[in-house]
Design a protein around this motif. Structure first.
Motif, PDB file in Angstrom:
ATOM      1  N   UNK A   1       0.941  -1.112   0.097  1.00  0.00           N
ATOM      2  CA  UNK A   1       0.057   0.006   0.034  1.00  0.00           C
ATOM      3  C   UNK A   1       0.857   1.274  -0.097  1.00  0.00           C
ATOM      4  N   UNK A   2       2.037   1.359   0.909  1.00  0.00           N
ATOM      5  CA  UNK A   2       2.934   2.302   0.890  1.00  0.00           C
ATOM      6  C   UNK A   2       3.608   2.734  -0.568  1.00  0.00           C
ATOM      7  N   UNK A   3       4.066   1.447  -1.375  1.00  0.00           N
ATOM      8  CA  UNK A   3       4.751   1.770  -2.409  1.00  0.00           C
ATOM      9  C   UNK A   3       3.695   2.171  -3.457  1.00  0.00           C
ATOM     10  N   UNK A   4       2.345   1.469  -3.500  1.00  0.00           N
ATOM     11  CA  UNK A   4       1.474   1.894  -4.389  1.00  0.00           C
ATOM     12  C   UNK A   4       1.251   3.471  -4.195  1.00  0.00           C
ATOM     13  N   UNK A   5       0.877   3.933  -2.997  1.00  0.00           N
ATOM     14  CA  UNK A   5       0.666   5.258  -2.728  1.00  0.00           C
ATOM     15  C   UNK A   5       1.726   6.250  -3.040  1.00  0.00           C
ATOM     16  N   UNK A   6       2.893   6.043  -2.839  1.00  0.00           N
ATOM     17  CA  UNK A   6       3.966   6.648  -3.105  1.00  0.00           C
ATOM     18  C   UNK A   6       4.006   6.698  -4.609  1.00  0.00           C
ATOM     19  N   UNK A   7       3.994   5.524  -5.303  1.00  0.00           N
ATOM     20  CA  UNK A   7       4.029   5.470  -6.796  1.00  0.00           C
ATOM     21  C   UNK A   7       2.998   6.388  -7.743  1.00  0.00           C
ATOM     22  N   UNK A   8       1.679   6.318  -6.998  1.00  0.00           N
ATOM     23  CA  UNK A   8       0.580   7.072  -7.563  1.00  0.00           C
ATOM     24  C   UNK A   8       0.732   8.523  -7.300  1.00  0.00           C
ATOM     25  N   UNK A   9       1.308   8.753  -5.867  1.00  0.00           N
ATOM     26  CA  UNK A   9       1.273  10.442  -5.669  1.00  0.00           C
ATOM     27  C   UNK A   9       2.497  11.253  -6.030  1.00  0.00           C
ATOM     28  N   UNK A  10       3.648  10.446  -5.836  1.00  0.00           N
ATOM     29  CA  UNK A  10       4.979  11.235  -6.106  1.00  0.00           C
ATOM     30  C   UNK A  10       5.800  10.870  -7.300  1.00  0.00           C
ATOM     31  N   UNK A  11       5.657   9.669  -7.660  1.00  0.00           N
ATOM     32  CA  UNK A  11       6.434   9.169  -8.846  1.00  0.00           C
ATOM     33  C   UNK A  11       6.170   9.773 -10.325  1.00  0.00           C
ATOM     34  N   UNK A  12       7.130  10.584 -10.666  1.00  0.00           N
ATOM     35  CA  UNK A  12       7.003  10.990 -11.939  1.00  0.00           C
ATOM     36  C   UNK A  12       8.126  10.557 -12.784  1.00  0.00           C
ATOM     37  N   UNK A  13       8.016  10.360 -14.225  1.00  0.00           N
ATOM     38  CA  UNK A  13       9.108  10.026 -14.975  1.00  0.00           C
ATOM     39  C   UNK A  13       9.142   8.505 -14.780  1.00  0.00           C
ATOM     40  N   UNK A  14       9.418   8.041 -16.128  1.00  0.00           N
ATOM     41  CA  UNK A  14       9.534   6.636 -16.421  1.00  0.00           C
ATOM     42  C   UNK A  14      10.939   5.985 -15.748  1.00  0.00           C
ATOM     43  N   UNK A  15      11.949   6.788 -15.548  1.00  0.00           N
ATOM     44  CA  UNK A  15      12.837   6.104 -14.723  1.00  0.00           C
ATOM     45  C   UNK A  15      12.692   5.843 -13.362  1.00  0.00           C
ATOM     46  N   UNK A  16      11.882   6.890 -12.760  1.00  0.00           N
ATOM     47  CA  UNK A  16      11.238   6.578 -11.236  1.00  0.00           C
ATOM     48  C   UNK A  16      10.253   5.403 -11.266  1.00  0.00           C
ATOM     49  N   UNK A  17       9.530   5.381 -12.112  1.00  0.00           N
ATOM     50  CA  UNK A  17       8.594   4.134 -12.226  1.00  0.00           C
ATOM     51  C   UNK A  17       9.278   2.661 -12.083  1.00  0.00           C
ATOM     52  N   UNK A  18      10.419   2.640 -13.118  1.00  0.00           N
ATOM     53  CA  UNK A  18      11.173   1.790 -13.251  1.00  0.00           C
ATOM     54  C   UNK A  18      11.847   1.311 -11.954  1.00  0.00           C
TER      55      UNK A  18
END
Length: 138
Positions: A59-76
C-alpha cells in the motif's frame, strides 16, 4: 546499485544454503527448548506479521508511486523496489516454514517459483528499462 547488491547477496545466500541452515537452526532451538510441538503458536503470529508488513509495504509503495513518482525512470525504480519487497517477504515465509503456507508455496501451483522468478524478472526488467532510458537520453 543497492538492488544489484541486494540480489548479489541473495545469490550468495542461496549458494551457501543460508536459508536452509537458518530454518534448521530455528527448528533445533525449538527442539532444545522442548517447544517444537508448539511451534505453530510461534509461527502463526510471525507469518501474520510478514503478511501484514507485505500488505502495508504494498500500500505504501502504491501510494508513493501514484502520488509522487513522475517519469519513466522513477517508475522503473519503483517496480524494482516492488520486486525486492516481494523477494524479502517470500524469503521470510520460506524461513518460518508454516505447514499451511508451505502447502501454498510448494503445492501444485508452485507459488514459490512464480514469486521468486517473477520478482527477479521484475527487477531485471526494470533495470534494463532504466538503462535503456538513460542511454537514450545521454
Amino acid at each position: 546499485m543497492l538492488l544489484a547488491l541486494f540480489f548479489a547477496v541473495l545469490i550468495a545466500l542461496r549458494l551457501l544454503n543460508v536459508e536452509d541452515s537458518l530454518r534448521n537452526a530455528l527448528r533445533a532451538a525449538l527442539r532444545a527448548e522442548d517447544s517444537y510441538q508448539e511451534r505453530r503458536e510461534i509461527q502463526g503470529p510471525i507469518i501474520a506479521t510478514i503478511v501484514l508488513l507485505a500488505g502495508a509495504g504494498t500500500l505504501a509503495l502504491h501510494y508513493r508511486t501514484m502520488r509522487y513518482v513522475r517519469g519513466r525512470r522513477n517508475v522503473a525504480r519503483m517496480a524494482a523496489l516492488w520486486g525486492a519487497m516481494a523477494m524479502l517477504c517470500l524469503i521470510g515465509l520460506r524461513i518460518i516454514s508454516l505447514h499451511s503456507v508451505d502447502a501454498l508455496l510448494y503445492g501444485a501451483a508452485k507459488l514459490n517459483w512464480i514469486i521468486d522468478i517473477g520478482a527477479s524478472l521484475t527487477v531485471l526488467g526494470a533495470a534494463i528499462y532504466y538503462t535503456w532510458l538513460v542511454r537514450r537520453q545521454g
